[in-house]
Motif scaffolding. Structure first.
Motif, PDB file in Angstrom:
ATOM      1  N   UNK A 126      36.041 -23.745  -3.523  1.00 48.85           N
ATOM      2  CA  UNK A 126      37.340 -24.187  -4.022  1.00 48.85           C
ATOM      3  C   UNK A 126      37.205 -24.888  -5.364  1.00 48.85           C
ATOM      4  N   UNK A 127      36.174 -25.728  -5.497  1.00 49.24           N
ATOM      5  CA  UNK A 127      35.951 -26.425  -6.766  1.00 49.24           C
ATOM      6  C   UNK A 127      35.591 -25.440  -7.875  1.00 49.24           C
ATOM      7  N   UNK A 128      34.764 -24.454  -7.555  1.00 45.07           N
ATOM      8  CA  UNK A 128      34.398 -23.446  -8.557  1.00 45.07           C
ATOM      9  C   UNK A 128      35.623 -22.676  -9.024  1.00 45.07           C
ATOM     10  N   UNK A 129      36.511 -22.311  -8.088  1.00 48.02           N
ATOM     11  CA  UNK A 129      37.727 -21.602  -8.466  1.00 48.02           C
ATOM     12  C   UNK A 129      38.612 -22.439  -9.366  1.00 48.02           C
ATOM     13  N   UNK A 133      39.603 -21.511 -13.339  1.00 45.24           N
ATOM     14  CA  UNK A 133      40.976 -21.363 -13.837  1.00 45.24           C
ATOM     15  C   UNK A 133      41.253 -22.343 -14.979  1.00 45.24           C
ATOM     16  N   UNK A 134      40.739 -23.561 -14.869  1.00 40.28           N
ATOM     17  CA  UNK A 134      40.942 -24.542 -15.934  1.00 40.28           C
ATOM     18  C   UNK A 134      40.297 -24.098 -17.240  1.00 40.28           C
ATOM     19  N   UNK A 135      39.152 -23.411 -17.153  1.00 40.92           N
ATOM     20  CA  UNK A 135      38.422 -22.975 -18.345  1.00 40.92           C
ATOM     21  C   UNK A 135      38.788 -21.564 -18.791  1.00 40.92           C
ATOM     22  N   UNK A 136      39.690 -20.911 -18.052  1.00 40.88           N
ATOM     23  CA  UNK A 136      40.113 -19.556 -18.426  1.00 40.88           C
ATOM     24  C   UNK A 136      39.113 -18.472 -18.091  1.00 40.88           C
ATOM     25  N   UNK A 137      38.223 -18.727 -17.124  1.00 40.28           N
ATOM     26  CA  UNK A 137      37.236 -17.728 -16.709  1.00 40.28           C
ATOM     27  C   UNK A 137      37.812 -16.863 -15.599  1.00 40.28           C
ATOM     28  N   UNK A 138      37.837 -15.570 -15.826  1.00 40.31           N
ATOM     29  CA  UNK A 138      38.371 -14.652 -14.820  1.00 40.31           C
ATOM     30  C   UNK A 138      37.282 -14.047 -13.938  1.00 40.31           C
ATOM     31  N   UNK A 139      36.024 -14.302 -14.284  1.00 43.53           N
ATOM     32  CA  UNK A 139      34.901 -13.790 -13.502  1.00 43.53           C
ATOM     33  C   UNK A 139      33.878 -14.893 -13.309  1.00 43.53           C
ATOM     34  N   UNK A 140      33.499 -15.121 -12.066  1.00 42.09           N
ATOM     35  CA  UNK A 140      32.471 -16.105 -11.739  1.00 42.09           C
ATOM     36  C   UNK A 140      31.268 -15.381 -11.158  1.00 42.09           C
ATOM     37  N   UNK A 141      30.088 -15.660 -11.691  1.00 39.44           N
ATOM     38  CA  UNK A 141      28.852 -15.046 -11.210  1.00 39.44           C
ATOM     39  C   UNK A 141      28.102 -16.023 -10.305  1.00 39.44           C
ATOM     40  N   UNK A 142      27.588 -15.508  -9.213  1.00 41.43           N
ATOM     41  CA  UNK A 142      26.731 -16.310  -8.339  1.00 41.43           C
ATOM     42  C   UNK A 142      25.379 -15.615  -8.221  1.00 41.43           C
ATOM     43  N   UNK A 143      24.369 -16.373  -7.765  1.00 38.16           N
ATOM     44  CA  UNK A 143      22.985 -15.878  -7.751  1.00 38.16           C
ATOM     45  C   UNK A 143      22.586 -15.285  -6.403  1.00 38.16           C
ATOM     46  N   UNK A 144      23.543 -14.878  -5.586  1.00 37.45           N
ATOM     47  CA  UNK A 144      23.192 -14.251  -4.307  1.00 37.45           C
ATOM     48  C   UNK A 144      22.326 -13.010  -4.557  1.00 37.45           C
ATOM     49  N   UNK A 145      21.260 -12.883  -3.762  1.00 36.82           N
ATOM     50  CA  UNK A 145      20.323 -11.781  -3.969  1.00 36.82           C
ATOM     51  C   UNK A 145      20.096 -11.023  -2.663  1.00 36.82           C
ATOM     52  N   UNK A 177      39.009 -15.535  -0.826  1.00 37.37           N
ATOM     53  CA  UNK A 177      40.038 -16.418  -0.286  1.00 37.37           C
ATOM     54  C   UNK A 177      39.803 -17.889  -0.602  1.00 37.37           C
ATOM     55  N   UNK A 178      38.549 -18.313  -0.758  1.00 33.28           N
ATOM     56  CA  UNK A 178      38.278 -19.712  -1.055  1.00 33.28           C
ATOM     57  C   UNK A 178      38.350 -20.013  -2.547  1.00 33.28           C
ATOM     58  N   UNK A 179      37.971 -19.058  -3.365  1.00 31.34           N
ATOM     59  CA  UNK A 179      38.030 -19.270  -4.817  1.00 31.34           C
ATOM     60  C   UNK A 179      39.466 -19.274  -5.303  1.00 31.34           C
ATOM     61  N   UNK A 180      40.295 -18.411  -4.719  1.00 31.85           N
ATOM     62  CA  UNK A 180      41.706 -18.390  -5.088  1.00 31.85           C
ATOM     63  C   UNK A 180      42.036 -17.310  -6.093  1.00 31.85           C
ATOM     64  N   UNK A 181      43.302 -17.238  -6.443  1.00 32.50           N
ATOM     65  CA  UNK A 181      43.811 -16.171  -7.303  1.00 32.50           C
ATOM     66  C   UNK A 181      43.300 -16.290  -8.732  1.00 32.50           C
ATOM     67  N   UNK A 182      43.219 -15.131  -9.381  1.00 36.57           N
ATOM     68  CA  UNK A 182      42.926 -15.082 -10.804  1.00 36.57           C
ATOM     69  C   UNK A 182      41.460 -15.131 -11.167  1.00 36.57           C
TER      70      UNK A 182
END
Length: 470
Positions: A126-129, A133-145, A177-182
Motif C-alpha cells: 500500500x505504501x509503495x502504491x 502515484x505521488x511521484x507519477x510512476x505508472x510502473x513499479x519493479x520488484x526483485x521477485x525471482x 489489489x494492494x498497490x491500487x489503481x494507476x
C-alpha cells in the motif's frame, strides 16, 4: 543481526546473460504498459537486500540508456532495531546510482490478527502504491525471482490452493489489489535464479543488508526457504526452475479458464444491465463452470475470492432462491445480492442522510451529491419537463422516504404509492433506501429510479431530471 556485505572481487559489469535477460524482460513489460519517452517514470521497490540491490543497478542502467526517469522507493517498517540504518544505507546506495529515493514509514503494530508477516506485506504494498502515484510512476519493479516463484507455488500447494494460487506470480500485474489503481507491478527478474543474483552482486561489488528476520523460522516463507528448499535441492537439483515451469503451465490453464469465464459472462449478462448476471442463464451451466464464472466475476469487481465451500454455498443459495426473495452475501466492502432474476454486486453503502439537503440549480451543470452517493442531472429541452423558471426561483430539497409518498408517472394513470411503484419496477428494498426524492417548492416532483410526477410538468422551456448513482 543485520549487517552490510560487499563483494571481495568488484567488477564494473554484471554478468552479460543476466543483464540481457533483464533488459528483454523489462522491455516486454514496458511495452505492455506503454512506458516510453522522456516523460515516462518507473519505480523500483528497494529494501537494500541483495535482490533489490541488483535490481536497482540493472534498472538504473536501463533507465539511463532508454531515457527513463527512475525513482527508488523504500518502506520503513520499524520492526527491526536496524531499520533506521537500513534506510540510511538505501539512501547512499540510491545516490551512488544517481537515483532519487523516496521512503515512507508504516506502522504494523496493530496487525488485526493477520500476523506480522502478512500485515507488513500489506502495509508495504500500500505504501509503495501511494508513493508511486505521488511521484507519477505508472510502473513499479520488484526483485521477485525464480526461487521466490517456487516458494510461492509451494506455499500455495500446501494450503490446498486452486489454479490461481498454483499459477504463482506473473511477470506483469496490471492491477494489483494492494498497490491500487494507476500503478502496474513488474517483475523483470522472475526468470532468474537466486544464484545468478548472488553472482551478479559479487561481480558488481555491491553492498547490501541482511535482514535478521530472514532467519526466523516462525515465518512460513523463511521456514520453506531455509529448511525445506535446501532439502529439495539436495534430492531434486534445480527443483526451483521446474516448479516455476509448472507455475507457467498453471498460468496457461488459468488463462483458458478466464477466457471461458468471459464467454459465459457475456452469455449470462442480464439484458439492459451492464454487469449483473442473469440467473436463468447461470442455471444452464454445469456447477464447476458456474463456479468458474462467479470467481472471475468477483475478481473483476475486486471482491476477495471465497473458498470453494463458500462458493458452493453462494451458488446454491443465489441460484435456488425464489424470485421474490433477496438473499445476499457480505464481502466486507462489497455485497452480493440477488434481485429478481439478477445477481448484482454493490458497495456497502450504510444509511443515507436523515436530514434534507438543499440544492441550487445554476441552469446547466449536474449537481453531485456525495452524501447520497450520486448525481442529479438536469437535461434542458423543449419537451415535457419541470419549468426552468420554477427550478431557478424555488428551493430544491433532496429527502429520504417517509413512507406515505405518492407519484403520478403518466397522465393516463392514477397516482400510486412509491412502494407499489418500486415493486412494479423491481427495485430492491436496499436500493429504494438510496433512491432520494426531490421536492420543488415543497412538492414531490421526482423520485430517483422512477421518474418525474406529471402533475408538475410543463411543455417547452423545460428540464428533465435523471439520477445517476456513483
Amino acid at each position: 543481526m543485520a549487517n552490510s556485505r560487499k563483494s571481495r572481487n568488484p567488477s564494473r559489469n554484471s554478468p552479460g546473460s543476466l543483464e540481457q535477460a533483464f533488459e528483454r524482460a523489462l522491455a516486454d513489460i514496458a511495452a505492455r504498459v506503454a512506458i516510453s519517452g522522456p516523460e515516462a517514470r518507473i519505480g523500483v521497490a528497494f529494501s537494500g537486500g541483495l535482490d533489490s540491490s541488483v535490481l536497482l543497478q540493472l534498472a538504473s542502467r536501463y533507465a539511463q540508456e532508454h531515457h527513463l526517469a527512475l525513482t527508488a522507493f523504500h518502506v520503513h517498517h520499524g520492526l527491526s532495531p536496524n531499520a533506521d540504518a537500513w534506510l540510511a544505507h538505501c539512501e547512499r546506495a540510491a545516490a551512488a546510482c544517481g537515483v532519487p529515493l523516496v521512503s515512507r514509514q508504516v506502522d504494523v503494530s496493530d496487525h488485526g490478527g493477520r500476523g506480522v508477516e502478512e500485515a507488513a506485506r500489506i502495509a508495504r504494498y500500500q505504501a509503495l502504491g501511494e508513493m508511486c502515484r505521488e511521484q507519477g510512476c505508472k510502473l513499479l519493479l520488484t526483485a521477485h525471482h525464480q526461487d521466490d516463484q517456487a516458494e510461492t507455488v509451494l506455499l500455495q500447494l500446501v494450503r490446498g490452493a486452486g489454479l490461481p494460487g498454483l499459477s504463482g506470480m506473473t511477470a506483469l500485474h496490471v492491477r494489483h489489489e494492494l498497490i491500487g489503481d494507476g500503478v502496474s507491478l513488474g517483475r523483470p527478474l522472475l526468470g532468474v535464479g537466486r544464484a545468478a543474483l548472488e553472482q551478479a552482486c559479487e561481480a558488481l561489488g555491491l553492498e547490501h543488508i541482511d535482514d535478521e528476520s530472514n532467519g526466523d523460522l516462525r515465518y512460513r516463507r523463511n521456514a520453506l526457504r531455509n529448511a525445506v528448499a535446501p532439502a529439495l535441492e539436495q534430492h531434486f537439483p534445480g527443483f526451483a526452475a521446474r516448479v516455476a515451469r509448472s507455475a507457467g503451465h498453471a498460468q496457461a490453464a488459468q488463462s483458458l479458464l478466464q477466457d471461458l469465464a468471459e464467454i459465459d459472462r457475456e452469455r449470462c449478462r442480464a439484458a439492459s444491465w451492464s454487469d449483473p448476471l442473469y440467473v436463468p442463464e447461470l442455471k444452464t451451466l454445469a456447477p464447476r463452470r458456474t463456479d468458474n464464472l462467479l470467481r472471475h466475476w468477483l475478481y473483476l469487481n475486486r471482491v476477495q475470492l471465497p473458498s470453494q465451500s463458500r462458493l458452493e454455498e453462494i451458488r446454491s443459495q443465489m441460484l435456488d432462491a425464489a424470485d421474490d426473495m433477496h438473499p445476499f452475501f457480505d464481502f466486507g466492502a462489497m455485497v452480493l445480492r440477488r434481485i429478481g432474476n439478477r445477481l448484482e454486486l454493490h458497495p456497502r453503502l450504510g444509511t443515507p442522510p436523515d436530514d434534507p439537503i438543499a440544492l441550487q440549480w445554476n441552469g446547466a451543470d449536474p449537481i453531485a451529491v456525495p452524501a447520497w452517493r450520486g448525481t442529479l442531472v438536469f437535461e434542458a429541452g423543449d419537451g415535457l419537463g419541470l419549468s426552468r423558471e420554477a427550478l431557478s426561483r424555488h428551493p430544491l430539497m433532496l429527502h429520504r422516504r417517509a413512507g406515505q409518498e405518492r407519484l403520478k408517472l403518466a397522465a393516463n394513470r392514477p397516482s400510486r404509492s412509491l412502494k407499489a411503484l418500486y415493486q412494479e419496477a423491481e427495485i430492491a428494498p436496499w436500493r429504494r433506501l438510496w433512491s432520494p426524492l426531490l421536492y420543488l417548492n415543497g412538492e414531490l416532483v421526482f423520485a430517483a429510479g422512477l421518474g418525474m410526477d406529471v402533475r408538475h410538468l410543463v411543455m417547452g422551456e423545460s428540464v428533465a431530471l435523471r439520477w445517476v448513482p456513483d
